[in-house]
Design an enzyme around this catalytic site. Structure first.
Site, mmCIF file in Angstrom:
data_model
loop_
_atom_site.group_PDB
_atom_site.id
_atom_site.type_symbol
_atom_site.label_atom_id
_atom_site.label_comp_id
_atom_site.label_asym_id
_atom_site.label_seq_id
_atom_site.Cartn_x
_atom_site.Cartn_y
_atom_site.Cartn_z
ATOM 1 N N ASN A 1 63.801 38.209 70.017
ATOM 2 C CA ASN A 1 64.665 37.348 70.727
ATOM 3 C C ASN A 1 65.868 36.896 69.578
ATOM 4 O OD1 ASN A 1 64.903 38.290 73.753
ATOM 5 N ND2 ASN A 1 63.615 36.486 73.570
ATOM 6 N N HIS B 1 54.558 38.410 74.669
ATOM 7 C CA HIS B 1 56.295 38.765 74.907
ATOM 8 C C HIS B 1 56.112 40.071 75.361
ATOM 9 C CE1 HIS B 1 60.776 38.300 73.914
ATOM 10 N NE2 HIS B 1 60.142 37.455 75.651
ATOM 11 N N GLU C 1 54.617 40.857 71.602
ATOM 12 C CA GLU C 1 54.872 40.036 70.126
ATOM 13 C C GLU C 1 53.658 39.110 70.739
ATOM 14 O OE1 GLU C 1 59.326 38.956 68.987
ATOM 15 O OE2 GLU C 1 59.105 38.535 70.752
ATOM 16 N N SER D 1 60.172 33.818 77.046
ATOM 17 C CA SER D 1 61.452 34.695 76.060
ATOM 18 C C SER D 1 61.042 33.001 75.588
ATOM 19 C CB SER D 1 62.279 35.153 76.655
ATOM 20 O OG SER D 1 62.161 35.137 77.981
HETATM 21 N N1 3HC Z 1 58.970 53.340 85.205
HETATM 22 C C1 3HC Z 1 59.273 54.376 85.212
HETATM 23 N N2 3HC Z 1 60.193 54.586 84.589
HETATM 24 C C2 3HC Z 1 60.760 54.198 84.197
HETATM 25 C C3 3HC Z 1 61.074 52.635 84.654
HETATM 26 C C4 3HC Z 1 60.060 52.338 84.682
HETATM 27 N N3 3HC Z 1 59.939 50.788 84.842
HETATM 28 N N4 3HC Z 1 62.265 52.615 83.638
HETATM 29 C C5 3HC Z 1 63.263 54.026 83.369
HETATM 30 N N5 3HC Z 1 62.524 55.015 83.741
HETATM 31 C C6 3HC Z 1 62.106 56.344 83.698
HETATM 32 C C7 3HC Z 1 63.885 56.661 84.632
HETATM 33 O O1 3HC Z 1 63.456 56.418 85.425
HETATM 34 C C8 3HC Z 1 64.148 57.798 83.621
HETATM 35 O O2 3HC Z 1 63.338 59.254 84.793
HETATM 36 P P1 3HC Z 1 64.584 60.285 84.725
HETATM 37 O O3 3HC Z 1 65.027 60.743 83.376
HETATM 38 O O4 3HC Z 1 63.363 60.652 85.610
HETATM 39 O O5 3HC Z 1 65.941 59.637 85.031
HETATM 40 C C9 3HC Z 1 63.332 57.085 82.438
HETATM 41 O O6 3HC Z 1 63.043 56.589 82.488
HETATM 42 C C10 3HC Z 1 64.128 57.261 80.785
HETATM 43 O O7 3HC Z 1 65.116 56.382 81.709
HETATM 44 P P2 3HC Z 1 66.599 56.855 81.647
HETATM 45 O O8 3HC Z 1 67.681 58.109 81.932
HETATM 46 O O9 3HC Z 1 67.065 55.384 81.208
HETATM 47 O O10 3HC Z 1 66.647 56.657 79.908
HETATM 48 P P3 3HC Z 1 66.853 55.780 78.925
HETATM 49 O O11 3HC Z 1 66.572 57.152 77.558
HETATM 50 O O12 3HC Z 1 68.197 55.465 78.127
HETATM 51 O O13 3HC Z 1 66.482 54.608 78.651
HETATM 52 C C11 3HC Z 1 65.891 52.579 78.308
HETATM 53 C C12 3HC Z 1 65.692 53.866 78.911
HETATM 54 C C13 3HC Z 1 64.319 52.377 77.368
HETATM 55 C C14 3HC Z 1 65.908 51.014 79.013
HETATM 56 C C15 3HC Z 1 66.474 53.007 77.042
HETATM 57 O O14 3HC Z 1 68.476 52.615 77.412
HETATM 58 C C16 3HC Z 1 66.156 51.447 76.031
HETATM 59 O O15 3HC Z 1 65.695 51.678 75.352
HETATM 60 N N6 3HC Z 1 67.218 50.102 76.120
HETATM 61 C C17 3HC Z 1 67.444 48.967 75.344
HETATM 62 C C18 3HC Z 1 66.015 48.337 76.711
HETATM 63 C C19 3HC Z 1 65.740 47.173 75.361
HETATM 64 O O16 3HC Z 1 66.587 47.065 74.272
HETATM 65 N N7 3HC Z 1 64.981 45.949 76.112
HETATM 66 C C20 3HC Z 1 65.045 44.790 74.981
HETATM 67 C C21 3HC Z 1 65.638 44.373 76.774
HETATM 68 S S1 3HC Z 1 65.012 42.179 75.080
HETATM 69 C C22 3HC Z 1 63.529 41.239 76.086
HETATM 70 O O17 3HC Z 1 63.203 42.166 77.153
HETATM 71 C C23 3HC Z 1 63.271 40.732 75.836
HETATM 72 C C24 3HC Z 1 63.602 39.262 77.091
HETATM 73 O O18 3HC Z 1 62.505 38.411 76.556
HETATM 74 C C25 3HC Z 1 65.132 38.868 77.276
#
Ligand code: 3HC
Length: 290
Positions: free
Chosen positions: A190, A140, A152, A119
């Site tokens: 990030n 990434h 990325e 990261s």
């Molecule tokens: N595999 C399969 N299905 C999955 C899953 C996975 N790993 N994770 C979630 N799902 C499913 C859920 O179970 C859900 O199914 P359901 O409708 O049957 O309950 C469906 O996908 C949608 O999930 P949610 O109901 O939680 O719905 P959301 O619309 O809220 O989507 C999210 C979830 C995509 C995580 C959304 O909230 C989001 O985009 N959040 C922001 C995430 C983000 O910004 N990530 C980047 C982080 S920074 C990073 O990673 C960098 C690092 O270096 C720090």
């Protein structure tokens, strides 16, 4: 350089997601962990996610089965030797990563491309340790890897253009939109996201607003799917602190990177967010309780 056989070193949250999307895209994937218990835990996570995608008709049950069949686990790094691409997804510790790449550099075929999912660490230092800096890039991914559409591709000072192109094509093959970034702290996402999460903690610490209201503000005011505090919990307070610590060591005079006392205290108390069941919020699996 068509990438068919992929090695993934580390089968935690990110590693298991990367291994899964590579297998879903038709690659043969060898996943390495340090012991069988961690391998089993990682494969359990992958099988759970595949089952969810099948249940939601995002994959047919045949595609689910063939995805699982393309994944092999190992505790021996030597099994990664014939891979076209190896993605490192181990703990965020630069020395551990350099040691791993030095070992892989000796074991793997000459053509193997190395990538780190780091990261925040510089790609250049790991690339030198591998002994093949021209065949080294950053790849990434974002959490949750199965759902987030971005990767990325980080170009080190010595990355060969053909290797960067192969990494970009691999990102597209696994269903992500690749963006190119130079080897700068935090790359693109990030570098912008971590200061946002951190500033939200500082606001809560100062009592400018409650953490819940800060989140509502960014969810409804800016259309973010998760407010910054919820996202901090989701990513992990420890992960975010370790990114900040790394930047603070390199740029001690920049106040943007000086970790807040509240963040440090919560990590010390084991309030790591979703992974420990409690951060600012209480968590039940992937969801905030209540
Ligand atoms: N595999 C399969 N299905 C999955 C899953 C996975 N790993 N994770 C979630 N799902 C499913 C859920 O179970 C859900 O199914 P359901 O409708 O049957 O309950 C469906 O996908 C949608 O999930 P949610 O109901 O939680 O719905 P959301 O619309 O809220 O989507 C999210 C979830 C995509 C995580 C959304 O909230 C989001 O985009 N959040 C922001 C995430 C983000 O910004 N990530 C980047 C982080 S920074 C990073 O990673 C960098 C690092 O270096 C720090």
């Amino acid at each position: 350089m068509d990438i068919q056989k992929v090695g993934v070193v580390g089968c935690g949250l990110m590693g298991s997601g990367i291994a899964q999307v590579a297998a879903m895209a038709g690659c043969q994937v060898v996943v390495h962990e340090v012991n069988d218990a961690l391998l089993q835990k990682g494969f359990g996570r992958i099988h759970g996610s595949v089952a969810k995608l099948v249940e939601k008709a995002k994959l047919t049950s045949e595609q689910g089965e063939s995805t699982k069949a393309r994944l092999k686990g190992t505790t021996s790094l030597a099994d990664l030797a014939p891979c076209d691409l190896i993605i490192e997804v181990i703990v965020e510790n630069l020395d551990a990563k350099k040691k791993l790449f030095a070992e892989l550099g000796k074991l793997c075929k000459q053509e193997t491309i190395f990538a780190s999912n780091t990261s925040s660490f510089p790609i250049g230092e790991m690339a030198e340790a591998s002994g093949r800096p021209d065949r080294f890039v950053g790849l990434h991914f974002f959490n949750p890897v199965q759902l987030m559409k971005l990767v990325e591709v980080i170009q080190g000072a010595k990355s060969a253009p053909a290797v960067v192109e192969a990494a970009r094509a691999f990102g597209a093959k696994v269903g992500k939109t690749p963006i190119l970034a130079k080897d700068t702290p935090g790359f693109v996402v990030n570098r912008l996201l971590v200061p946002l999460l951190h500033e939200a903690v500082r606001m809560a610490e100062r009592g400018d607003a409650t953490f819940r209201d800060i989140d509502i503000g960014m969810e409804l005011g800016c259309g973010h799917p998760m407010g910054p505090i919820k996202l901090l919990d989701y990513v992990g307070l420890d992960t975010t602190l370790s990114i900040l610590d790394g930047w603070h060591q390199r740029y001690p005079k920049d106040p943007l990177f000086t970790p807040s006392e509240l963040l440090k205290r919560m990590v010390k108390e084991g309030k790591l967010g979703r992974k420990s069941g409690k951060g600012f919020y209480e968590w039940e699996g992937d969801k905030v309780k209540g």
